[in-house]
Design a protein around this motif. Structure first.
Motif, PDB file in Angstrom:
ATOM      1  N   ARG A   1       1.941 -12.885  35.307  1.00 16.70           N
ATOM      2  CA  ARG A   1       2.412 -13.004  36.689  1.00 16.70           C
ATOM      3  C   ARG A   1       1.210 -14.205  37.147  1.00 16.70           C
ATOM      4  N   ARG A   2       1.668 -14.850  38.054  1.00 20.99           N
ATOM      5  CA  ARG A   2       1.078 -16.133  38.747  1.00 20.99           C
ATOM      6  C   ARG A   2       1.584 -16.211  40.266  1.00 20.99           C
ATOM      7  N   GLU A   3       0.498 -17.127  40.938  1.00 24.56           N
ATOM      8  CA  GLU A   3       0.850 -17.339  42.090  1.00 24.56           C
ATOM      9  C   GLU A   3       0.402 -18.828  42.474  1.00 24.56           C
ATOM     10  N   ALA A   4       0.884 -19.529  43.485  1.00 23.53           N
ATOM     11  CA  ALA A   4       0.478 -20.734  43.685  1.00 23.53           C
ATOM     12  C   ALA A   4       0.848 -21.120  45.167  1.00 23.53           C
ATOM     13  N   ALA A   5       0.279 -21.884  46.059  1.00 20.33           N
ATOM     14  CA  ALA A   5       0.777 -22.290  47.245  1.00 20.33           C
ATOM     15  C   ALA A   5       1.607 -23.516  46.977  1.00 20.33           C
ATOM     16  N   VAL A   6       2.804 -23.281  47.432  1.00 23.78           N
ATOM     17  CA  VAL A   6       3.902 -24.142  47.490  1.00 23.78           C
ATOM     18  C   VAL A   6       4.452 -24.670  48.804  1.00 23.78           C
ATOM     19  N   ASP A   7       4.882 -25.963  48.806  1.00 21.58           N
ATOM     20  CA  ASP A   7       5.610 -26.382  50.021  1.00 21.58           C
ATOM     21  C   ASP A   7       6.840 -25.711  50.129  1.00 21.58           C
ATOM     22  N   ARG A   8       7.271 -25.235  51.566  1.00 19.95           N
ATOM     23  CA  ARG A   8       8.361 -24.698  51.305  1.00 19.95           C
ATOM     24  C   ARG A   8       9.742 -25.439  51.250  1.00 19.95           C
ATOM     25  N   ARG A   9       9.646 -26.704  51.206  1.00 17.97           N
ATOM     26  CA  ARG A   9      10.865 -27.556  50.631  1.00 17.97           C
ATOM     27  C   ARG A   9      10.693 -27.741  49.478  1.00 17.97           C
ATOM     28  N   GLU A  10       9.969 -27.305  48.607  1.00 16.87           N
ATOM     29  CA  GLU A  10       9.580 -27.765  47.179  1.00 16.87           C
ATOM     30  C   GLU A  10      10.817 -27.054  46.498  1.00 16.87           C
ATOM     31  N   LEU A  11      11.327 -27.684  45.488  1.00 12.73           N
ATOM     32  CA  LEU A  11      12.214 -27.162  44.454  1.00 12.73           C
ATOM     33  C   LEU A  11      11.363 -26.218  43.343  1.00 12.73           C
ATOM     34  N   LEU A  12      12.269 -25.276  42.825  1.00 11.93           N
ATOM     35  CA  LEU A  12      11.491 -24.759  41.931  1.00 11.93           C
ATOM     36  C   LEU A  12      11.066 -25.563  40.569  1.00 11.93           C
ATOM     37  N   VAL A  13      11.879 -26.468  40.193  1.00  7.11           N
ATOM     38  CA  VAL A  13      11.696 -27.352  39.083  1.00  7.11           C
ATOM     39  C   VAL A  13      10.219 -28.260  39.262  1.00  7.11           C
ATOM     40  N   GLU A  14       9.946 -28.383  40.732  1.00 11.91           N
ATOM     41  CA  GLU A  14       8.643 -29.286  41.006  1.00 11.91           C
ATOM     42  C   GLU A  14       7.839 -28.077  41.107  1.00 11.91           C
TER      43      GLU A  14
END
Length: 165
Positions: free
Chosen positions: A16-29
């Motif tokens: 189980r992990r978490e990270a801050a991502v851009d809402r426009r970011e693709l899953l692969v990225e």
């Protein structure tokens, strides 16, 4: 936190992990840059090449076609999850048949082959070609990949028959 960032929680290869991502970011990225897994490659970004293939909640998918935030809470398995204690039998078969060179298509080919074999333990050549048809390989010409999958399926069949005796 930046207005364009949101916290994404995933189970990546069993953790189980978490990270801050851009809402426009693709899953692969997100997988590559935020979660540090490099098995899924960024290829075409149109779902044509299969280099970004992962198993998402038990089903194979092309992660370049999914927004990361849409998969919040999902379970993701990448190429790294296949060989935690050495090569799997399918990977060994790819190795033995020289079924990969640069490795770019490997995620897609292995996941497609694994998915096929889960549903059809004794596929013929046409069924194998159909199963891997959503993946592009520029190095091998596909013959070695088909051979690797067929050899692995045949070995498993012989092993199952021997166990049944």
């Amino acid at each position: 936190m930046d207005d364009d960032l949101t916290v994404l929680e995933l189970t990546v290869n069993g953790k189980r992990r978490e990270a801050a991502v851009d809402r426009r970011e693709l899953l692969v990225e997100a997988l590559r840059t935020r979660f540090g897994v490099t098995g899924p490659k960024i290829g075409c970004l149109t779902g044509d090449c299969g280099a970004c293939t992962v198993r998402l909640d038990g089903r194979i998918t092309k992660s370049c076609l999914r927004l990361a935030v849409a998969e919040d809470g999902a379970e993701v398995e990448t190429l790294e999850s296949m060989s935690t204690g050495g090569l799997t039998g399918l990977q060994e078969s790819f190795w033995d048949a020289n079924a990969f060179q640069c490795g770019y298509c490997l995620s897609g080919m292995l996941f497609a082959a694994e998915d096929l074999l889960e549903n059809n333990p004794a596929p013929d050549e046409d069924e194998i070609r159909q199963a891997i048809s959503g993946n592009l390989c520029r190095c091998t010409g596909y013959a070695a990949i088909v051979t690797a999958v067929k050899n692995y399926a045949d070995r498993r069949s012989v092993t199952a028959e021997e166990s049944a005796r």
